[in-house]
Design a protein around this motif. Structure first.
Motif, mmCIF file in Angstrom:
data_model
loop_
_atom_site.group_PDB
_atom_site.id
_atom_site.type_symbol
_atom_site.label_atom_id
_atom_site.label_comp_id
_atom_site.label_asym_id
_atom_site.label_seq_id
_atom_site.Cartn_x
_atom_site.Cartn_y
_atom_site.Cartn_z
ATOM 1 N N ILE A 105 0.294 -1.243 -0.199
ATOM 2 C CA ILE A 105 0.319 -0.063 0.360
ATOM 3 C C ILE A 105 0.405 0.709 -0.198
ATOM 4 C CG2 ILE A 105 -1.716 1.483 1.531
ATOM 5 C CD1 ILE A 105 -2.684 -1.370 2.394
ATOM 6 N N TRP A 106 1.777 1.220 1.186
ATOM 7 C CA TRP A 106 2.930 2.628 0.965
ATOM 8 C C TRP A 106 3.563 2.727 -0.037
ATOM 9 C CZ3 TRP A 106 4.879 1.991 7.077
ATOM 10 C CH2 TRP A 106 3.340 2.237 7.557
ATOM 11 N N SER A 109 1.888 3.910 -2.913
ATOM 12 C CA SER A 109 0.713 6.033 -2.980
ATOM 13 C C SER A 109 2.108 6.501 -3.081
ATOM 14 C CB SER A 109 0.776 5.918 -1.258
ATOM 15 O OG SER A 109 -0.499 4.695 -1.129
ATOM 16 N N ALA A 112 2.395 6.661 -6.676
ATOM 17 C CA ALA A 112 1.558 7.072 -7.356
ATOM 18 C C ALA A 112 1.912 8.696 -7.755
ATOM 19 C CB ALA A 112 0.128 7.175 -6.453
ATOM 20 N N ALA A 140 2.026 10.689 0.264
ATOM 21 C CA ALA A 140 1.445 9.699 -0.536
ATOM 22 C C ALA A 140 1.067 8.634 1.346
ATOM 23 C CB ALA A 140 3.208 8.781 0.159
ATOM 24 N N THR A 141 0.966 10.095 2.223
ATOM 25 C CA THR A 141 0.069 9.401 3.699
ATOM 26 C C THR A 141 -1.054 10.103 3.566
ATOM 27 O OG1 THR A 141 1.755 10.123 4.793
ATOM 28 C CG2 THR A 141 -0.161 10.293 5.704
ATOM 29 N N ILE A 143 -2.700 10.397 0.396
ATOM 30 C CA ILE A 143 -3.159 8.342 -0.403
ATOM 31 C C ILE A 143 -2.738 7.423 0.449
ATOM 32 C CG2 ILE A 143 -2.698 7.094 -1.961
ATOM 33 C CD1 ILE A 143 -0.771 9.826 -3.910
ATOM 34 N N ALA A 144 -2.706 7.010 1.301
ATOM 35 C CA ALA A 144 -2.079 5.497 1.710
ATOM 36 C C ALA A 144 -3.116 5.090 3.649
ATOM 37 C CB ALA A 144 -0.825 5.183 1.959
ATOM 38 N N GLU A 210 -11.718 8.144 2.284
ATOM 39 C CA GLU A 210 -11.538 7.780 0.831
ATOM 40 C C GLU A 210 -12.180 8.845 0.221
ATOM 41 O OE1 GLU A 210 -11.899 5.113 -2.593
ATOM 42 O OE2 GLU A 210 -12.267 4.071 -0.540
#
Length: 217
Positions: A105-106, A109, A112, A140-141, A143-144, A210
């Protein structure tokens, strides 16, 4: 031997067992986050062989059932003279399981984000650490965050598998009470309700995050 439990007795025992479900979930999630952070940092800093090893780690723990991992740790270690308690086996297996999924996941992210951000920071003279901490990690945080909270729901539900090695969480206690009372529908129904009460707020939080983060992007 038949033993009569009132509904309150069943609920009380499940609530007592729920604390171990919650504690194991927190332990596995926190431990998984630490392992994930270390593996992610190694994967970002060192390419090539390290990247392949971490990908193999992800494939191993995502591609094998948690139940088999529990069996291997709990029953295989004593064969080489290392005794492990249900707590140790459950905590270790779920920590490794959680880290494999959170690493995916991280890392996803981070991937991405536009690659140009790394290059722009390099042009500005920022070091790798400064780029990651000040530019990449905050984005990124966001997104994740939602998928990580969503994964926590899966982690809580997977604690039920630890009952097979004798860890006394809600499923194990439900089995013990069912064997004594022969009332599986009532007991497992209340057990399922307990998992729902634990997981539904997390699921709602993941969907809420989300939607909220999508609106801001």
């Amino acid at each position: 031997m038949f033993v009569e439990f009132t509904t309150w007795d069943i609920v009380r025992n499940l609530l007592l067992a729920m604390r171990w479900t919650v504690l194991l979930s927190i332990l596995a999630f926190a431990g998984g986050a630490v392992v994930t952070a270390l593996l992610l940092w190694a994967r970002l800093c060192f390419r090539g062989a390290v990247e392949k090893v971490t990908q193999g780690y992800i494939d191993l723990f995502q591609g094998t059932p948690v139940l088999m991992q529990l069996f291997l740790v709990f029953f295989a270690f004593p064969l080489i003279g290392i005794e492990v308690s249900p707590w140790t086996a459950a905590g270790l297996c779920l920590t490794l399981y959680a880290s494999a999924f959170m690493l995916d996941i991280w890392k996803g992210s981070i991937d991405a984000l536009p690659r140009g951000q790394w290059e722009a920071c390099r042009v500005l003279g920022l070091t790798f650490t400064q780029t990651f901490v000040r530019v990449i990690a905050p984005q990124a945080t966001r997104i994740a965050l939602a998928p990580t909270v969503g994964f926590l729901v899966q982690l809580v539900k997977n604690t039920a598998l630890t009952s097979i090695i004798g860890f006394e969480e809600m499923t194990k206690i439900s089995t013990v009470m069912t064997n004594a009372t022969f009332e599986p529908f009532k007991i497992y129904g209340l057990c399922a309700l307990g998992y729902f009460l634990l997981c539904f707020p997390l699921s709602w939080c993941a969907h809420h995050l989300e939607g909220k983060l999508k609106c801001r992007s």
